[in-house]
Design a protein around this motif. Sequence first.
Motif, short mmCIF file in Angstrom:
data_model
loop_
_atom_site.label_atom_id
_atom_site.label_comp_id
_atom_site.label_asym_id
_atom_site.label_seq_id
_atom_site.Cartn_x
_atom_site.Cartn_y
_atom_site.Cartn_z
N GLY A 180 -2.78 12.34 -33.80
CA GLY A 180 -1.76 12.05 -34.94
C GLY A 180 -1.22 10.15 -34.54
N GLU A 181 -1.60 9.85 -34.02
CA GLU A 181 -1.38 8.11 -34.29
C GLU A 181 -1.78 7.70 -35.99
N GLU A 185 -8.01 4.25 -40.77
CA GLU A 185 -9.95 4.56 -41.18
C GLU A 185 -10.06 5.48 -40.44
N ARG A 186 -9.23 6.87 -39.64
CA ARG A 186 -9.58 7.91 -39.84
C ARG A 186 -8.63 8.96 -40.74
N LYS A 220 -3.12 19.93 -39.43
CA LYS A 220 -4.61 21.10 -38.86
C LYS A 220 -5.16 19.36 -38.35
N TYR A 221 -5.22 19.89 -36.86
CA TYR A 221 -6.36 18.83 -36.33
C TYR A 221 -7.17 19.41 -35.91
N ASP A 222 -8.28 18.80 -35.02
CA ASP A 222 -9.61 19.74 -34.22
C ASP A 222 -8.88 18.86 -32.79
N GLY A 223 -9.95 19.97 -32.34
CA GLY A 223 -10.28 19.87 -30.92
C GLY A 223 -9.96 17.94 -31.11
N ALA A 224 -11.31 16.69 -31.48
CA ALA A 224 -11.39 15.85 -30.93
C ALA A 224 -10.01 14.52 -31.86
N GLY A 225 -9.20 15.26 -32.21
CA GLY A 225 -7.78 14.53 -32.59
C GLY A 225 -8.24 13.84 -34.77
N ASP A 226 -8.76 14.57 -34.94
CA ASP A 226 -9.10 14.03 -36.30
C ASP A 226 -8.44 15.46 -37.01
N LEU A 227 -8.26 14.55 -38.31
CA LEU A 227 -6.86 15.45 -38.97
C LEU A 227 -8.21 16.13 -39.57
N ILE A 228 -7.89 17.53 -40.25
CA ILE A 228 -9.04 18.32 -41.24
C ILE A 228 -7.73 18.59 -42.59
N SER A 229 -7.13 19.56 -42.47
CA SER A 229 -6.50 19.90 -43.64
C SER A 229 -4.60 19.68 -43.54
#
Lengths: 324, 424
Positions: A180-181, A185-186, A220-229
Amino acid sequence: MKSKIIIIISLSLLLAVVLFMAWDMFYNNPDDNVNPYAYDLKSLRSGDTTKILYEETGHFSPELSAIHGVDVDKSDRICICGDNGVEIFNPAGDRESGFPISGTAGSICVDEGGRIYLGMQDHVEIYDKTGKKLMQWTSCGKDAIITSIKVSGKDVYLADAGNKVVYHFDQRGNLLKKIGEKDPERRIPGFIVPSPYFDLGIGRKGELWVVNPGRHQFEKYDGAGDLISSWGESSMSMEGFCGCCNPSNFAMLSDGSFVTAEKGIERLKVYSPAGVFRCVVAGPDSFIEGTRGIDVAVDSKDRILVLDPEKKEVRIFTMKKPGN
Amino acid sequence: MKKILVLFILTIILTIQFLDAYSVQRFPKPEFESGYVQPETMQPSAHAGLLAVVDVIVLAIALALVTWLVLKKRSRIGVFGMSVLSLGYFGFYRHGCVCSIGAIQNMALAVFDNAYVIPLTVIAFFILPLVFTLFFGRTFCAGVCPFGAIQDLVSFKPQKLGVRLNTVLGLIPYIYLGLAVLYAATGTDFIICRYDPFVGIFRFDATFGMFIFTGTLLLSGIFIARPYCRFLCPYGVLLNWVSRYSWKHLTITPSTCIQCRLCEDSCPYDAIDMPVTDKNPESRSGRIRKMILICALIPMLMLLGGYTGSRMHETLAGVNGKVRLAKALLEPPSSTGKPELMEVTAFKSSGKPVAMVYSEASGILRQFYLGGWILGCFLGLVFGITIAYRMVTTYRTDYTPNKGTCFSCTRCVDFCPVDHHDNV
Ligand code: SF4
């Protein structure tokens, strides 16, 4: 005669208009002591009571001098943490046990194995239910304020309001990553946490949900720490979240719905898994004005356990029966 | 050459008016880390300047059209149609602003405050109806003013009030005008706008209090036709004065009055003057006595009014924010038992010296003292002239619209049986 009466009435109305203007101009200072810019939440505190679909069915008072967090173990035992101690109650609210700790535990989580994780300002301590300290993790930094812990299988997530980040640890206390930092880019906007209320939770499919309180959003974040929704709406109405940072805490019902707790206008609400407002659990009338840090947990029967730090009670809310 | 020069100057003036709309933000907006979203900067829409010009053009066209409908066509339906259109444009579309009635205050402020730059549109809205009235009577009231139109729509059963009531109630607009000018000139408040009863309707945003206020006025308007125009409108006072000297005013009959009396009760505003014949004319000595009395009465009333006004200057000045603040600072809350006023708290936190407020307030009080004298004299003069007007008999043979109070609505015209080409 009739027209005379009509004229008299009409003239009286006209004179009333003129007199009102004169009175208002010279003698009326209605706003003298009313600050039109005052942050007045009174009107917002009175909500539509028909939207309240829960009722309080019980409550109990822990012995701790101050209470900060609540969680439920897999047998629906209710664990409370607070200043210098932890207490464990059976589902009916009878005290079963308790143990002392040194310091204040701001957050609590009980894992599948019954181990109790406590957020102690800047670090985590893990106890068994007898009060034996199993582990103490290293500090997350001098600015850390751990406001929430959730355990999902082998993963442990901490919400750190001080550093405005979520930590992903393994069960041995090794930091795996930060989530969540701010990262344009992500497309991660970063957490805005103006006050020490920053909660996270685990969804039905193991996904990580984090409140971004300054944005009034759930992310909502996935296992890789990416923001999904994300979902959430800033609004003064019942359907949204308002104030500087809300919701302050949340828990999840068995169907994936969210139970949210807010401060400022103290209220508990339920949102569908997609983030659509469903109903109110308890409105501002149910709390002492100014109550902050209302924590929530949900047991296997979808009873909502509300930790009310002002009344120093754990209050149990259940869905109203039809016709009630 | 002269024409080109005038056109050139006009173009420059208009261009200056538009420039604001195209101005850009001088400094870049700060970027917030917090994700705070900058609110949209509220600027007058790019066509606001253009709309202001359109407003003036529409006003001029509407005035010309109504005047033509009143004087040439003598068409009630036409005038009514125009008033509904004006209600739609000036009322609901332009939200009742700019309006000629409120423009009085801008004019007063512009005269007394050098720092105030009055927009050309406002000047046009103030002047144009007066110019038309000077030539053709109050055609502005008949079909252009949205206030009149909205009241006309509710005037279902207008009753006659009689001369005395009309005279007494007719004094209220003079008081209102005097106060409006006084408060605008001293930079205190724009009270005409503050008590604008219809703006809440035009903008669909009336507060509950305003709703009651407007509702009460409109309710009285069912039986007292156009109560605001007749007994409140300060601009109506100016139109009344100017209209008395109008060059070509509407007449009830298009030709010669045959004294049929059909129009006698046709005016909902009691604006028809009945014939007064000189069968028993007043004696010369009686008239001289009256003139002497009037000549003595008017200065006395003016003096009395001026003195009363000056005595009331503190009450009048109480509406001014700075005077109120100074008063509040003089009376600490402990002495009144009330909590401290918000203005006082704000002032204290500003760190400005209290002496500054007192000196400003005393300056304003002096203005109100002088203003009280002028207002009182003005009202004394108005009362005096009204009494004089009642005392002096004006002889006339026909039923005629009173040039001062007639709105040129053309209602009475339809009652006249005389045809345009009749030669009785
Ligand atoms: S035009 Fe006739 S009816 Fe209308 S205000 Fe004048 S006198 Fe009255």
